[in-house]
Motif scaffolding. Structure first.
Motif, mmCIF file in Angstrom:
data_model
loop_
_atom_site.group_PDB
_atom_site.id
_atom_site.type_symbol
_atom_site.label_atom_id
_atom_site.label_comp_id
_atom_site.label_asym_id
_atom_site.label_seq_id
_atom_site.Cartn_x
_atom_site.Cartn_y
_atom_site.Cartn_z
ATOM 1 N N VAL A 122 -16.210 108.883 -29.747
ATOM 2 C CA VAL A 122 -15.330 109.636 -30.670
ATOM 3 C C VAL A 122 -16.141 110.558 -31.583
ATOM 4 O O VAL A 122 -15.684 111.646 -31.941
ATOM 5 N N TYR A 123 -17.367 110.139 -31.946
ATOM 6 C CA TYR A 123 -18.222 110.996 -32.780
ATOM 7 C C TYR A 123 -18.778 112.140 -31.942
ATOM 8 O O TYR A 123 -18.847 113.293 -32.380
ATOM 9 N N ARG A 124 -19.217 111.784 -30.722
ATOM 10 C CA ARG A 124 -19.781 112.809 -29.827
ATOM 11 C C ARG A 124 -18.720 113.866 -29.516
ATOM 12 O O ARG A 124 -18.990 115.066 -29.550
ATOM 13 N N GLU A 125 -17.513 113.397 -29.261
ATOM 14 C CA GLU A 125 -16.413 114.320 -28.960
ATOM 15 C C GLU A 125 -16.161 115.263 -30.135
ATOM 16 O O GLU A 125 -16.016 116.484 -29.957
ATOM 17 N N ALA A 126 -16.135 114.699 -31.339
ATOM 18 C CA ALA A 126 -15.874 115.522 -32.537
ATOM 19 C C ALA A 126 -16.973 116.569 -32.720
ATOM 20 O O ALA A 126 -16.686 117.732 -33.033
ATOM 21 N N LEU A 127 -18.238 116.161 -32.506
ATOM 22 C CA LEU A 127 -19.348 117.108 -32.665
ATOM 23 C C LEU A 127 -19.267 118.241 -31.640
ATOM 24 O O LEU A 127 -19.453 119.411 -31.978
ATOM 25 N N VAL A 128 -18.982 117.869 -30.412
ATOM 26 C CA VAL A 128 -18.912 118.885 -29.345
ATOM 27 C C VAL A 128 -17.761 119.856 -29.604
ATOM 28 O O VAL A 128 -17.926 121.071 -29.483
ATOM 29 N N LEU A 129 -16.616 119.322 -30.000
ATOM 30 C CA LEU A 129 -15.460 120.201 -30.233
ATOM 31 C C LEU A 129 -15.696 121.135 -31.419
ATOM 32 O O LEU A 129 -15.302 122.297 -31.394
ATOM 33 N N ARG B 173 -17.927 120.289 -19.771
ATOM 34 C CA ARG B 173 -18.743 119.882 -20.925
ATOM 35 C C ARG B 173 -17.957 118.956 -21.843
ATOM 36 O O ARG B 173 -18.487 117.949 -22.336
ATOM 37 N N TYR B 174 -16.696 119.275 -22.064
ATOM 38 C CA TYR B 174 -15.878 118.423 -22.929
ATOM 39 C C TYR B 174 -15.691 117.041 -22.313
ATOM 40 O O TYR B 174 -15.815 116.012 -22.990
#
Lengths: 184, 165
Positions: free
Chosen positions: A135-142, A33-34
């Protein structure tokens, strides 16, 4: 008493395959998922997953067991993905030294988010998520799926906490219009 | 209420969701939300985004775990097979370091010892009617050279004979 993270650290130092097997079982889905959130695509992710676990075996002694295992694992995965992007630009991802990962439009076919949407709200978000800066998608998922703290995310992405927070705000601001003007 | 006022609270909502807000601000936000419909709607839309993010379920290739485990076992075997060679190399490096350290200590003791012996021998020059040159030659031949040669032998002898594991 020995904590779980210390047991993991010891197992990794000893290159204990049984410990790795447990970790694979426990973290495989989250790793997939990450990496999808980072790459914006599903194909090729399995290779990165395998590469990540091999790197965990190889450099496991660098995990000290003082902090949670997931941020360390995601950081390993991120480094592998970014290295591959730099070496293979045809992987349809552009990398930028300052920003880390940038736009990742999928090339044809339904996006991994469209295929993975299981709820009505997820379906509404799928397109915006796909086009969102990685980078935004990654931050939201994390933050919201992996439930990591800003400090942990900051360690993974190698950016200050304030930058991580700002990415989360901007990610939310991009996706929020999908639900504005409605009463939940 | 003006727009700036709402923007300030909406910013606080973002901070609250990202867990980057102080307890005082959180309290102030809670009080504001009890009476402000636009900010409540903003919070509701944000919460739906977060809930929506949990609505994705990615298919994991059913053979992926097995594939990863096979690769891990193979890699672990290769690492283990390479381990004795690596350990031997590290041991050799370790032994070399210890030999040089012993040599440095022996050499220092030889020089310092020679200086002390020379001072003692100088005191004997008067009662024993020796000249300074004779004392210097004596210290050189009977102390400095033998001790220096002993230090050098540390470097020349094979590891097993140095008593260093």
């Amino acid at each position: 008493m020995e904590s779980d993270t210390q047991r993991i650290a010891l197992g990794l130092r000893q290159r204990d395959v049984a410990v790795l097997e447990t970790l694979v079982e426990q973290y495989q889905y989250r790793l997939v998922r990450y990496l999808v959130s980072l790459l914006g695509r599903r194909d090729g992710v399995d290779d990165f997953v395998q590469e990540t676990w091999l790197r965990v075996l190889e450099r496991g002694e660098s995990y000290d067991g003082h902090s949670r295992f997931e941020p360390w694992l995601f950081r390993v995965a991120r480094n592998i993905a970014l290295d591959a992007m730099r070496k293979r630009p045809m992987f349809s991802l552009d990398s930028n030294e300052e920003e880390g990962v940038r736009s990742s439009p999928a090339s044809g076919g339904p996006s991994p988010y469209t295929l993975a949407a299981r709820t009505e709200d997820a379906e509404r978000l799928a397109h915006s998520l796909q086009t969102l800066e990685p980078v935004y998608r990654e931050a939201l998922v994390l933050r919201f799926q992996e439930d990591l703290s800003l400090q942990e995310i900051s360690v993974i992405v190698g950016a200050p906490v304030s930058t991580v927070a700002s990415r989360i705000y901007r990610g939310l601001a991009t996706l929020r219009p999908q639900f504005e003007g409605e009463i939940a | 209420m003006n727009i700036d006022h709402h923007e300030g609270f909406q910013r606080m909502i973002d901070e609250s969701l990202a867990a980057a807000i102080s307890a005082e601000k959180e309290q102030s936000l809670r009080e504001h939300l009890a009476t402000c419909a636009p900010c409540l709607e903003y919070l509701s839309a944000s919460n739906r985004v977060i809930a929506g993010l949990s609505g994705f379920s990615f298919e994991v290739n059913p053979t992926l775990n097995a594939r990863v485990l096979v690769a891990l076992k193979l890699q672990a075997q290769q690492v283990r097979a390479a381990q004795p060679g690596r350990q031997r190399l590290m041991r050799q490096h370790n032994v070399q370091f210890k030999v040089w350290a012993a040599f440095a200590v022996a050499l220092s003791m030889s020089i310092v010892g020679s200086a002390l012996i020379y001072q003692v021998a100088k005191l004997l020059t008067v009662p024993m009617h020796f000249g300074t040159a004779q004392v210097q030659a004596g210290v050189l031949v009977f102390w400095l050279l033998p001790s220096f040669c002993s230090a050098l032998r540390l470097l020349a002898a094979p590891g097993e004979n140095r008593g260093i594991a």
